[in-house]
Design an enzyme around this catalytic site. Sequence first.
Site, PDB file in Angstrom:
ATOM      1  CB  THR A 134      -0.759   0.181   1.286  1.00 40.62           C
ATOM      2  OG1 THR A 134      -1.323   1.266   1.444  1.00 40.62           O
ATOM      3  CG2 THR A 134      -0.155  -0.474   2.611  1.00 40.62           C
ATOM      4  CG  ASP A 135      -1.349   4.900  -0.759  1.00 39.86           C
ATOM      5  OD1 ASP A 135      -1.677   4.147  -0.015  1.00 39.86           O
ATOM      6  OD2 ASP A 135      -1.790   5.627  -1.262  1.00 39.86           O
ATOM      7  CD  GLU A 136      -3.463   3.519   4.288  1.00 41.97           C
ATOM      8  OE1 GLU A 136      -3.536   3.499   5.508  1.00 41.97           O
ATOM      9  OE2 GLU A 136      -4.706   3.338   3.473  1.00 41.97           O
ATOM     10  CE1 TYR A 160      -3.480  -2.623   5.545  1.00 34.53           C
ATOM     11  CE2 TYR A 160      -3.373  -0.398   5.097  1.00 34.53           C
ATOM     12  CZ  TYR A 160      -3.701  -1.566   4.855  1.00 34.53           C
ATOM     13  OH  TYR A 160      -3.259  -1.991   3.407  1.00 34.53           O
ATOM     14  CE  LYS A 164      -0.044  -4.682   2.943  1.00 40.53           C
ATOM     15  NZ  LYS A 164      -0.471  -6.029   2.454  1.00 40.53           N
TER      16      LYS A 164
HETATM   17  P1  NAD Z   1      -9.951  -7.303   2.102  1.00 37.96           P
HETATM   18  O1  NAD Z   1      -9.851  -6.742   3.697  1.00 37.96           O
HETATM   19  O2  NAD Z   1     -11.201  -6.951   1.386  1.00 37.96           O
HETATM   20  O3  NAD Z   1      -9.375  -8.860   2.100  1.00 37.96           O
HETATM   21  C1  NAD Z   1      -8.484  -9.565   2.603  1.00 37.96           C
HETATM   22  C2  NAD Z   1      -8.760 -10.943   2.319  1.00 37.96           C
HETATM   23  O4  NAD Z   1      -7.672 -11.573   3.164  1.00 37.96           O
HETATM   24  C3  NAD Z   1     -10.038 -11.618   2.914  1.00 37.96           C
HETATM   25  O5  NAD Z   1     -10.664 -12.451   1.828  1.00 37.96           O
HETATM   26  C4  NAD Z   1      -9.653 -12.303   4.330  1.00 37.96           C
HETATM   27  O6  NAD Z   1     -10.512 -13.378   4.497  1.00 37.96           O
HETATM   28  C5  NAD Z   1      -8.316 -12.872   4.024  1.00 37.96           C
HETATM   29  N1  NAD Z   1      -7.519 -12.872   5.086  1.00 37.96           N
HETATM   30  C6  NAD Z   1      -7.312 -12.215   6.088  1.00 37.96           C
HETATM   31  N2  NAD Z   1      -6.440 -12.763   7.100  1.00 37.96           N
HETATM   32  C7  NAD Z   1      -6.219 -14.074   6.567  1.00 37.96           C
HETATM   33  C8  NAD Z   1      -5.354 -15.152   6.960  1.00 37.96           C
HETATM   34  N3  NAD Z   1      -4.600 -14.926   8.183  1.00 37.96           N
HETATM   35  N4  NAD Z   1      -5.102 -16.096   5.986  1.00 37.96           N
HETATM   36  C9  NAD Z   1      -5.661 -16.084   4.936  1.00 37.96           C
HETATM   37  N5  NAD Z   1      -6.631 -15.168   4.578  1.00 37.96           N
HETATM   38  C10 NAD Z   1      -6.808 -14.189   5.303  1.00 37.96           C
HETATM   39  O7  NAD Z   1      -8.486  -6.541   1.542  1.00 37.96           O
HETATM   40  P2  NAD Z   1      -8.209  -5.723   0.260  1.00 37.96           P
HETATM   41  O8  NAD Z   1      -8.778  -4.399   0.360  1.00 37.96           O
HETATM   42  O9  NAD Z   1      -8.791  -6.582  -0.784  1.00 37.96           O
HETATM   43  O10 NAD Z   1      -6.706  -5.705   0.112  1.00 37.96           O
HETATM   44  C11 NAD Z   1      -6.078  -6.618  -0.171  1.00 37.96           C
HETATM   45  C12 NAD Z   1      -4.561  -6.538  -0.142  1.00 37.96           C
HETATM   46  O11 NAD Z   1      -3.898  -5.299  -0.978  1.00 37.96           O
HETATM   47  C13 NAD Z   1      -4.074  -6.129   1.244  1.00 37.96           C
HETATM   48  O12 NAD Z   1      -2.693  -6.731   1.396  1.00 37.96           O
HETATM   49  C14 NAD Z   1      -3.853  -4.709   1.568  1.00 37.96           C
HETATM   50  O13 NAD Z   1      -3.005  -4.051   2.274  1.00 37.96           O
HETATM   51  C15 NAD Z   1      -3.522  -4.280  -0.020  1.00 37.96           C
HETATM   52  N6  NAD Z   1      -3.939  -2.831  -0.483  1.00 37.96           N
HETATM   53  C16 NAD Z   1      -5.278  -2.568  -0.525  1.00 37.96           C
HETATM   54  C17 NAD Z   1      -5.620  -1.361  -0.790  1.00 37.96           C
HETATM   55  C18 NAD Z   1      -7.176  -0.777  -0.747  1.00 37.96           C
HETATM   56  O14 NAD Z   1      -7.518   0.151  -1.058  1.00 37.96           O
HETATM   57  N7  NAD Z   1      -8.055  -1.697  -0.348  1.00 37.96           N
HETATM   58  C19 NAD Z   1      -4.965  -0.389  -1.425  1.00 37.96           C
HETATM   59  C20 NAD Z   1      -3.552  -0.972  -1.461  1.00 37.96           C
HETATM   60  C21 NAD Z   1      -2.972  -2.119  -1.116  1.00 37.96           C
HETATM   61  P1  TYD Z   2     -10.817   4.064   4.165  1.00 40.79           P
HETATM   62  O1  TYD Z   2     -11.749   3.791   2.997  1.00 40.79           O
HETATM   63  O2  TYD Z   2     -10.878   3.345   5.634  1.00 40.79           O
HETATM   64  O3  TYD Z   2      -9.286   3.793   3.497  1.00 40.79           O
HETATM   65  P2  TYD Z   2      -7.861   4.575   4.050  1.00 40.79           P
HETATM   66  O4  TYD Z   2      -8.057   4.891   5.456  1.00 40.79           O
HETATM   67  O5  TYD Z   2      -6.771   3.255   4.028  1.00 40.79           O
HETATM   68  O6  TYD Z   2      -7.329   5.513   3.261  1.00 40.79           O
HETATM   69  O7  TYD Z   2     -10.695   5.789   4.181  1.00 40.79           O
HETATM   70  C1  TYD Z   2     -10.571   6.641   3.212  1.00 40.79           C
HETATM   71  C2  TYD Z   2     -10.695   7.949   3.595  1.00 40.79           C
HETATM   72  O8  TYD Z   2     -11.999   8.378   4.191  1.00 40.79           O
HETATM   73  C3  TYD Z   2      -9.773   8.188   5.026  1.00 40.79           C
HETATM   74  O9  TYD Z   2      -9.219   9.476   5.025  1.00 40.79           O
HETATM   75  C4  TYD Z   2     -11.005   8.286   6.079  1.00 40.79           C
HETATM   76  C5  TYD Z   2     -11.830   8.609   5.473  1.00 40.79           C
HETATM   77  N1  TYD Z   2     -13.187   8.165   5.955  1.00 40.79           N
HETATM   78  C6  TYD Z   2     -14.314   8.896   6.514  1.00 40.79           C
HETATM   79  O10 TYD Z   2     -14.150  10.121   6.447  1.00 40.79           O
HETATM   80  N2  TYD Z   2     -15.461   8.348   6.965  1.00 40.79           N
HETATM   81  C7  TYD Z   2     -15.663   6.817   7.020  1.00 40.79           C
HETATM   82  O11 TYD Z   2     -16.732   6.524   7.384  1.00 40.79           O
HETATM   83  C8  TYD Z   2     -14.578   5.965   6.539  1.00 40.79           C
HETATM   84  C9  TYD Z   2     -14.703   4.648   6.634  1.00 40.79           C
HETATM   85  C10 TYD Z   2     -13.465   6.644   6.034  1.00 40.79           C
END
Ligand code: NAD
Ligand code: TYD
Length: 360
Positions: A134-136, A160, A164
């Site tokens: 992630t960018d975070e 988080y 990561k």
């Molecule tokens: P998500 O929370 O929707 O899905 C996570 C999945 O991992 C779920 O299916 C869960 O059951 C599985 N999981 C969790 N713990 C587990 C374990 N111990 N063993 C096996 N499976 C397990 O997450 P997402 O949003 O799809 O993110 C996927 C990946 O991408 C993550 O690594 C996250 O850090 C990264 N990522 C997400 C975003 C975003 O905006 N969502 C952005 C950049 C990177």
């Molecule tokens: P989120 O979707 O939780 O992603 P991340 O924290 O990984 O960026 O949140 C995106 C942005 O929106 C973040 O700045 C927090 C804000 N946010 C709200 O303002 N209200 C909400 O209910 C949620 C879930 C997030």
Amino acid sequence: MKNVLVTGGAGFIGSNFVRYLLTHEPNVHVYNLDALTYAGSLENLRDLPDPNRHTFLHGNICDQALVERVFRDYEIDLVVHFAAESHVDRSIFEPDAFIQTNVFGTFSLLEAAKRAWLDRSPPSSEVRFHHISTDEVFGSLHPDDPPFREDTPYAPNSPYAASKAASDHLVRAYGHTYGLPYTLTNCSNNYGPYQFPEKLIPLMILNALEGKFLPVYGDGKQVRDWLYVEDHCEAILLVLRQAPLGESYNIGGGNQPTNLEIVESLCDILDEVVPNSPHKPHRRLIRFVADRPGHDRRYAMDITKISTQLGWKPKHTLAEGLLATVQWYLENEEWVEAIRQRGDFKAWMQQNYAQRGERP
Ligand code: NAD
Ligand code: TYD
């Protein structure tokens, strides 16, 4: 035929990626290892294009013996590691699972990959461990700072992001020390179909459809770099096919809207596509609530490396992606309703709102 281990493939991005991979790569079999936590669901995999090339394995990535068995039994030659705890708010209230899955889980996969691929003579060739991050991990930007580059120093702020970052470091260390063939991508905020409605965009869509208030944290001026999930999947596949080993790439949408602007756009889209809604205009549902502790102000990705080296750039504009996402949630009422009815979802929403002195 390549045997691909996708971890977390029942979650949001993972399930989109499994669908994308099966569509675009005829010569892969996907072994999808997922613990089915609250964020994962087999319903996210109901419409796979070629289900015969997909095997679901229910299990935890922290289970070292299981993970080693998977490598052995299915002769895995490519890992795409998505599995993680992914929600920043949850990491603030309950960080334990983040350390377990994101740090120990990644460690367990790396060990299994090392044993299966490197601790043999000769070591396996044509194998790769691709880590999704992630960018975070780069921390928070001031308004005039340049976007994050691949060589921006890590400065994670939330549990988080720190978990990561730890996993990224482990992957890099396994490459450096043991020669594990890896690539790594750091992506910005994704949105699109199948995103669990605890995250900003689906939460706002579903709350607005029900006439519930739309909780904007703090002043709503935080900035994220939004990317439509299909564009992320395309970038990952390109990296798997073309990127040299040992490289990392930043992936982002090139968008800089504030959270408030995102929520307002969603309200306006809903006003248009649900013209008879009793909740119109949806903007009146917006409510500013207590901020997230340690809230990162701004993320932005510099995608020069992936665009010049691999020719990738996002295909969807933010306006197109938001409209497609709203339409998906409107058309998938059954999927949505199943989550709404779940006790663990209701409990989380209550806990999160209570922390902000609000009721859902
Ligand atoms: P998500 O929370 O929707 O899905 C996570 C999945 O991992 C779920 O299916 C869960 O059951 C599985 N999981 C969790 N713990 C587990 C374990 N111990 N063993 C096996 N499976 C397990 O997450 P997402 O949003 O799809 O993110 C996927 C990946 O991408 C993550 O690594 C996250 O850090 C990264 N990522 C997400 C975003 C975003 O905006 N969502 C952005 C950049 C990177
Ligand atoms: P989120 O979707 O939780 O992603 P991340 O924290 O990984 O960026 O949140 C995106 C942005 O929106 C973040 O700045 C927090 C804000 N946010 C709200 O303002 N209200 C909400 O209910 C949620 C879930 C997030």
